[in-house]
Every structure is written in structure tokens, then in C-alpha cells.
Scaffold this active site. Sequence first.
Site, PDB file in Angstrom:
ATOM      1  CB  CYS A 137       7.166  -6.742  -0.490  1.00 17.62           C
ATOM      2  SG  CYS A 137       7.958  -5.428   0.435  1.00 17.62           S
ATOM      3  CG  HIS A 138       4.611  -8.245  -3.324  1.00 13.33           C
ATOM      4  ND1 HIS A 138       5.469  -7.193  -3.470  1.00 13.33           N
ATOM      5  CD2 HIS A 138       3.419  -7.709  -3.012  1.00 13.33           C
ATOM      6  CE1 HIS A 138       4.824  -6.064  -3.266  1.00 13.33           C
ATOM      7  NE2 HIS A 138       3.578  -6.342  -2.987  1.00 13.33           N
ATOM      8  N   GLY A 139       6.737 -12.137  -1.330  1.00  5.20           N
ATOM      9  CA  GLY A 139       7.105 -13.547  -1.236  1.00  5.20           C
ATOM     10  C   GLY A 139       7.982 -14.106  -2.339  1.00  5.20           C
ATOM     11  N   PRO A 152       6.989 -13.923  -7.370  1.00  8.57           N
ATOM     12  CG  PRO A 152       5.984 -12.009  -6.485  1.00  8.57           C
ATOM     13  CD  PRO A 152       6.557 -13.344  -6.096  1.00  8.57           C
TER      14      PRO A 152
ATOM     15  CE1 TYR B 294       0.655  -3.847  -2.843  1.00  4.64           C
ATOM     16  CE2 TYR B 294      -0.259  -5.043  -0.985  1.00  4.64           C
ATOM     17  CZ  TYR B 294       0.834  -4.581  -1.689  1.00  4.64           C
ATOM     18  OH  TYR B 294       2.086  -4.879  -1.237  1.00  4.64           O
TER      19      TYR B 294
END
Lengths: 173, 419
Positions: A137-139, A152, B294
Site C-alpha cells: 500500500c505505502h511501501g 511510513p 491521498y
Amino acid sequence: MSKEEKKVNRRDFLFTASYTVGAVGVGAVIWPMIDQMNPDKAQKALATTEVDISSIEPGKSITVLWRGKPIFIKKRTSEEIAEARAVKLDDLPDPQKDEDRVKEGKDEWLVMLGVCTHLGCVPLKDKGDFNGWFCPCHGSHYDVSGRIRKGPAPTNMEIPKFEFVDSNTIKIG
Amino acid sequence: MSEHEYTPKSKAGKWFNDRLPLLTLGAHLTDYPTPKNLNYWWTFGGILTFCLITQIVTGIVLAMHYVAHADLAFASVEHIMRDVNYGWLIRYIHSNGASMFFLAVYIHIFRSLFYGSYKSPREVIWIIGLMIYLLMMAAAFMGYVLPWGQMSFWGATVITNLFSAIPLVGDSITTWLWGAYSVDNPTLNRFFSLHYLIPFLILGLVVLHIWALHVPGNNNPVGIDIKKPSKDTVPFHPYITIKDAFALLVFMIIFAGFVFFTPNVLGHSDNYIPANPLVTPAHIVPEWYLLPFYAILRSVPDKLGGVILMFSAIFILFVLPWLDTSKVRSAVFRPIYRQFFWILVIDVLMLGYVGAMPAEGVYLVLARVGTVYYFLHFIVVMPVVGYLEKTDPIPMSISEPVLTGGAEPSIARKVNDKV
């Protein structure tokens, strides 16, 4: 008239008393309306789950569902354990020893909540820069102990409450 | 409320109006003096009202066939698509209607930004409008969860997890929102309940939005105060109603184009896979209208920081009327601000684009640059430019540039003389 305004009189008392009783009454009604949204008895009843782990080969892992969330159960090889323990604590964003993430004497078993601590996605196994998990999703990159290394996510993947019922069964929750 | 006395012609009308002055209200809305120079950017209020009514009507109909249960929701949506008479049409109108709603609201908001419609004395209209926008985002997010596909499930997971970033109580709040220990059946149930409620809250706010509008009256492209009624105004009906109706028809053609020719182009194919709590789709993206926010969320390498910045990006708009120091409303007469306005438009579009891309490499850099500029625009550019800018002369009245073919500096009012 102006003299009377300064004094606390019966009417002030009645106002204060009425507002107070009213506020308590409103609060007593609002709380059930808020608390009804918390997990109900049926949800709480699903709090424990027993898993048979006898068929897991070293280096492999399974995923089971507990409270609607995936639990990763991985039987680690001795190389993987050594790798996890060789990491210096200073290199970790959320310092925690690998020993503190497993049961003593059962060091090969990593049982953890398979939920990225960033925004709740399920990380993919055997991916990422640290030979562990990677969240698409966000690494966020996790190591072979499920500890956050890069990205993150603020903390390591959570270890749920669990115990070994016998050598082939664990009880989560 | 009304500047004129109204007496119904018929005896029955008079009898009723004395008891409930609905006819007076009707007369006020009909005769409402409107600036005569409103351009087509001013037709989006009517278009948005149409969008809201469309969503409410199609939504009520869909709720007659939809089942809000984790085991049945996905199948009930397919049932609507395949079995229910015209179910496919109603659902496609509803799902594309959400996108059209946001398209119209973004144009409406940027209209306001360009012509300074948020400025005194219209701050309350602006703030009510932002509250409507917030409720729209909540309604759209919860509506997207209802089909219980993969994007529904994981979108709900990611968005509700935003609240877990709150220190100390974050996890308790998230569990409370879920009603479970993950996004599950209780979550779906309450989202359906709230998704049904919110449009009616929006309807109530729309009434307040229009009421607040009718106190000072419309802003206009020239941005000056006008006397009403005067030679600068026309009655709302038929002049504005016919213009709004024409714009609405064009809008409906575009709307119908999406519904009939590319009904899924704005959606995500992963949402046709039933929700699976064990597998996260490789690329989670929100619906297009949330992408700029986002991108801001992902541009920060810290969880709490990202969440704070994303919410700030919306809430900063609430204080916009006080961040803008310029006394001239319309950007038509603000040569410097006008350029920054278009930079902001490009910036937001760029943030929307990188929000749809993976958060790595050049996209991450662009997201960070875009985020910094977004905040600079409101915190630095608006106060400073408003103070330093030498604005063009503004006309005395709306009729003046129309009748003389342009603003005459000699007779024009100079608002910023002292600057």
C-alpha cells in the site's frame, strides 16, 4: 433592581440545579448511544482461536484469521533466526530484540498480526529489502522478525497474545 | 427576507399565506434579484442541487434491493445489476452520479476561489459550503464501502486506520468505528445507516447555504457590490432558471455519456472481486475525487504527520476568508493573484495525478513539491499578494463595462488607492 442582580438568589440556584440535572440526564442517554458502536458480545466471543501448526515446514508460513485479521505463523529456519538476531538495535526505528518477539525455547515460531502498522494493509511475505515482509500500500519494509525497517509504518508488526497448548497447537487470544 | 410585499391574488391563497407564508417564499425565490452578468460558472449551484436529488432518489431505490450484510452485500449488488428491472441503470446513475457530483462541486469551489465569492460578506455561505463538501466526502467514502468488494474493504481499512494515528486513544477510536477488531459486518451495517442519513443532512445544509446566499445576494464576475433590485439585476425567473436549465442539459449529456458508454471508467476493477480480509490489492487507490488529499497523506514519511497534513489541507479552507487580505473580490481585476490561482489549479490536478501513482521515485518528489505549494498558496501567497498587489481599476457598476465597452480608469473606483 441592580442590587438584586448581584446577589445569588433562588432563581440562580434553580437555573444551576436544572442545567446540572439536565446535563447528567443527557449524558446518561448519550453514553449508551456511543457505546453501542463498540464491539458487541458476539464479536468478543470470537476472541480466541486454536491453530494446528504440525504441518508447517521450516522456512514456511501460514496465515489464519483471528478477529477478522490475518495472523502470520512462520516456522523460521536457524539461519533466519540468526539473521534476525544479528541486527543492531540502533538500526531499528522501533527497537525490539527478536528474543522478545517469540516464546522462549520456541524461537523458530514467529506468530504475529499480519497487519501493517501504517494503515492496516496485509504485507506480502518474502518481499522487500529485508528478507521479510513488504506492504504494497505505502511501501513499508519489515524484516524476518516482523520489525519495521523502512517506510511510513511507525511500529513493528504486533505480536498477539498466544500460547502453546501442546507442541503442535497454539491458541491465539 | 423579501424586499417586496407580496399578496396572493386568490382568496384561498391569501387565506393560506396568512397562516404559512409559503407563497411569499415562492415569490421571493421567483423575483430574487440576480446580477445580470452571471456567467456559466454560476450555473453549478443548480447543477449540484440536481446531483443531490439524483443521488437521493436513486439511493432510496437501490436501498430497496441492497442487503447490508458482509455475506450478502456483494451478491445483492450483483443481483441489482443482473436481476432487478433497470437495476443496472439505477446503480450506474448512482455510482457515476457521485463522480459527477464531485466534478460539479470542484468547479463550484474553484469558481468561488477565482471570483472571491468566499469573501466578506459571504464567509458563512463559504463555510456552510465546505461543511457540505466534508459530508459529501464522508457519504461518498461510505457508499464506496457498501458493495463489499476488495476496494471497498481495503479502502475502508486504510481510511479508518487514519484515526489510529491519534496518540493514546487512536486504537480505541478505530475499534469503536469498526464495532469489531477489523473492518467487518458491524462496520458495513453502520456505514449503510450513515450513508442513508448524510444526504439528508446535506439537504438541510443546502437550504442554509441558499438562505445565507439570499441575504447579501449573489457575487458576480465583476465582484462588486450592487444595489438590488436595480438596472444591474434581473429576476431569478425566468432569466437565471433558463440559463441554469440549459447548463444542466449539457451537464446531463456528459453524465449520460458516462452512464451509458463507460459506466466503470471512473471505478476500479478490483471492486468486482468480493472482499477478502487476507489479501490486500497491489494498488490501493481511492476514488479520483479524493486523490489530491491521498497524495498529500502519502507525501509525508510519518504516519501522524501525514494524517494531520491531509486534514489540514481541507480545514485550511475554512479560514480562507481571513487569509485573503485583498479588498478586491474578483480575480478579473487582480493580475498577480490570477496567475497564482491557475498555478493552484495545476498544483491540485498534479496532486490528483500523483495520488493515483505509486508513492515512489519521481511521483513522491512531485507529491512533496505539490503539497508544499498547496499550503504556501493559502498561508503565504494569499495574505501577501492581497497586501502588495496593485489591482486593476474596478468599475462602478455592472452596467458600466457593458455600456461603455470596458472599465474607464478615469471614472473607476480605486479600491486599493492607499496601497
